[in-house]
Design an enzyme around this catalytic site. Sequence first.
Site, PDB file in Angstrom:
ATOM      1  N   ASP A 132       0.848  -1.200   0.000  1.00  0.00           N
ATOM      2  CA  ASP A 132       0.000   0.000   0.000  1.00  0.00           C
ATOM      3  C   ASP A 132       0.881   1.247   0.000  1.00  0.00           C
ATOM      4  OD1 ASP A 132      -2.251   1.543   0.048  1.00  0.00           O
ATOM      5  OD2 ASP A 132      -2.733   1.183   2.158  1.00  0.00           O
ATOM      6  N   HIS A 203      -9.483  -1.752  -7.887  1.00  0.00           N
ATOM      7  CA  HIS A 203      -9.283  -0.566  -7.045  1.00  0.00           C
ATOM      8  C   HIS A 203      -8.364   0.470  -7.701  1.00  0.00           C
ATOM      9  CE1 HIS A 203      -8.933   1.931  -3.556  1.00  0.00           C
ATOM     10  NE2 HIS A 203      -7.669   1.617  -3.328  1.00  0.00           N
TER      11      HIS A 203
HETATM   12  C1  HEM Z   1      -9.568  -1.011   2.822  1.00  0.00           C
HETATM   13  C2  HEM Z   1      -9.457   0.001   1.995  1.00  0.00           C
HETATM   14  C3  HEM Z   1      -8.314   0.138   1.031  1.00  0.00           C
HETATM   15  C4  HEM Z   1      -7.280  -0.703   0.744  1.00  0.00           C
HETATM   16  C5  HEM Z   1      -6.980  -2.081   1.338  1.00  0.00           C
HETATM   17  C6  HEM Z   1      -6.483  -0.053  -0.261  1.00  0.00           C
HETATM   18  C7  HEM Z   1      -5.336  -0.598  -0.817  1.00  0.00           C
HETATM   19  C8  HEM Z   1      -4.665  -0.068  -1.910  1.00  0.00           C
HETATM   20  C9  HEM Z   1      -3.594  -0.704  -2.608  1.00  0.00           C
HETATM   21  C10 HEM Z   1      -3.004  -2.055  -2.247  1.00  0.00           C
HETATM   22  C11 HEM Z   1      -3.215   0.111  -3.618  1.00  0.00           C
HETATM   23  C12 HEM Z   1      -2.144  -0.178  -4.705  1.00  0.00           C
HETATM   24  C13 HEM Z   1      -0.769   0.329  -4.361  1.00  0.00           C
HETATM   25  C14 HEM Z   1      -0.664   1.799  -4.153  1.00  0.00           C
HETATM   26  O1  HEM Z   1      -0.504   2.596  -5.109  1.00  0.00           O
HETATM   27  O2  HEM Z   1      -0.758   2.196  -3.008  1.00  0.00           O
HETATM   28  C15 HEM Z   1      -4.036   1.279  -3.548  1.00  0.00           C
HETATM   29  C16 HEM Z   1      -3.944   2.362  -4.377  1.00  0.00           C
HETATM   30  C17 HEM Z   1      -4.666   3.506  -4.231  1.00  0.00           C
HETATM   31  N1  HEM Z   1      -5.704   3.714  -3.359  1.00  0.00           N
HETATM   32 FE1  HEM Z   1      -6.411   2.428  -1.985  1.00  0.00          FE
HETATM   33  N2  HEM Z   1      -7.035   1.155  -0.557  1.00  0.00           N
HETATM   34  C18 HEM Z   1      -8.153   1.319   0.222  1.00  0.00           C
HETATM   35  C19 HEM Z   1      -9.019   2.390   0.218  1.00  0.00           C
HETATM   36  C20 HEM Z   1      -8.846   3.523  -0.522  1.00  0.00           C
HETATM   37  C21 HEM Z   1      -9.692   4.679  -0.476  1.00  0.00           C
HETATM   38  C22 HEM Z   1     -10.932   4.836   0.421  1.00  0.00           C
HETATM   39  C23 HEM Z   1      -9.185   5.583  -1.347  1.00  0.00           C
HETATM   40  C24 HEM Z   1      -9.671   6.971  -1.695  1.00  0.00           C
HETATM   41  C25 HEM Z   1     -10.936   7.340  -1.628  1.00  0.00           C
HETATM   42  C26 HEM Z   1      -8.006   4.987  -1.946  1.00  0.00           C
HETATM   43  C27 HEM Z   1      -7.175   5.618  -2.837  1.00  0.00           C
HETATM   44  C28 HEM Z   1      -6.124   5.006  -3.500  1.00  0.00           C
HETATM   45  C29 HEM Z   1      -5.311   5.679  -4.508  1.00  0.00           C
HETATM   46  C30 HEM Z   1      -5.409   7.124  -4.934  1.00  0.00           C
HETATM   47  C31 HEM Z   1      -4.399   4.726  -4.979  1.00  0.00           C
HETATM   48  C32 HEM Z   1      -3.343   4.915  -6.062  1.00  0.00           C
HETATM   49  C33 HEM Z   1      -4.012   4.836  -7.420  1.00  0.00           C
HETATM   50  C34 HEM Z   1      -3.048   5.162  -8.545  1.00  0.00           C
HETATM   51  O3  HEM Z   1      -2.850   6.348  -8.829  1.00  0.00           O
HETATM   52  O4  HEM Z   1      -2.477   4.196  -9.101  1.00  0.00           O
HETATM   53  N3  HEM Z   1      -7.835   3.746  -1.418  1.00  0.00           N
HETATM   54  N4  HEM Z   1      -4.910   1.158  -2.502  1.00  0.00           N
END
Ligand code: HEM
Length: 291
Positions: A132, A203
């Site tokens: 993450d 996601h």
């Molecule tokens: C349990 C809830 C969540 C989990 C387990 C989770 C996990 C992850 C993971 C594993 C990634 C891919 C690696 C990274 O770039 O960090 C990611 C990307 C991302 N997540 Fe989440 N996330 C969660 C909730 C959210 C929420 C609520 C938001 C915003 C409203 C969010 C926004 C983002 C963004 C902006 C990225 C990067 C996207 C990109 O530009 O490639 N995430 N998340």
Amino acid sequence: MTAPVAIFEPIPDHGRHLFFELGTAGDLRATLKRLAAECDGQSVVLGLGEPVAQTLNISIPGLRPFPQLPQAKPPIPATQHALWLWLRGDEPGTLLLRGHALEALVSPALVLKQAIVSFRHQDYRDLTGYEDGTENPEGAAAAEAASAMGQGPGLDGSSYAAVQQWLHDFGRFDAMTPPEQNDCFGRDRVSNEELDAAPASAHVKRTAQEDFEPEAFVVRRSMPWVAGADAGLMFLAFGKSFDAFEAQLRRMTGHDDGVTDALFRFTRPLTGGYYWCPPIEGGMVDLTALA
Ligand code: HEM
């Protein structure tokens, strides 16, 4: 004036999130002044919710309560509190005791409502095993994404934090095959490679920061949490306003094209709040904007 250092540092080994509501007695302004001296933006990050601005009769540009999203699928809870503290360190007992001291310091103007213990898992992974924070902006891009600039003293260097506690259903997650799990995220769990062929519900396809108009970059500092048999992710995103987070959340919940984020197959938010983090001056929180 600088932004809280914690925004730009990797998450610590241990964290503690404290949420306070307004009490019925005490001088709120004087209390915040006392508290500001204890918050250096590194070991303790301070965030003020809209109820504080309302009570003090001041206006912080862009500060608003966590949104109600009646069209969201699934429902997204809004549990706005008056104040949020993020304690960071390398030992949970120390954070507990520091939290007790801060709780005593702000009483009775502010009353503790919720405490959540969080921690780093392996090399910055969610408890599902996915890394993450990979796509977080860094250096100057992080400062540009996560802190207000050009707004004047007391505001420049401040940051807007979105905080949500997500509860994982590990039974549901474990019942999926590894390819299905990868499709939920749009990344490969082992290699962390982005999967171009992942469905639109993945996601990282929902939240791809450069795919928004305007681009929606934030600095995420989420940490796993555990309480008894329950566990999940304390999601935390810092922005120069709440807008980027809100655009991402809306797309995750089907507002843009009806497609819902596949993460909801195994996790859901229990809480949601917006907090304005004032800038840091001389090693403590600068409350000029409250004057
Ligand atoms: C349990 C809830 C969540 C989990 C387990 C989770 C996990 C992850 C993971 C594993 C990634 C891919 C690696 C990274 O770039 O960090 C990611 C990307 C991302 N997540 Fe989440 N996330 C969660 C909730 C959210 C929420 C609520 C938001 C915003 C409203 C969010 C926004 C983002 C963004 C902006 C990225 C990067 C996207 C990109 O530009 O490639 N995430 N998340």
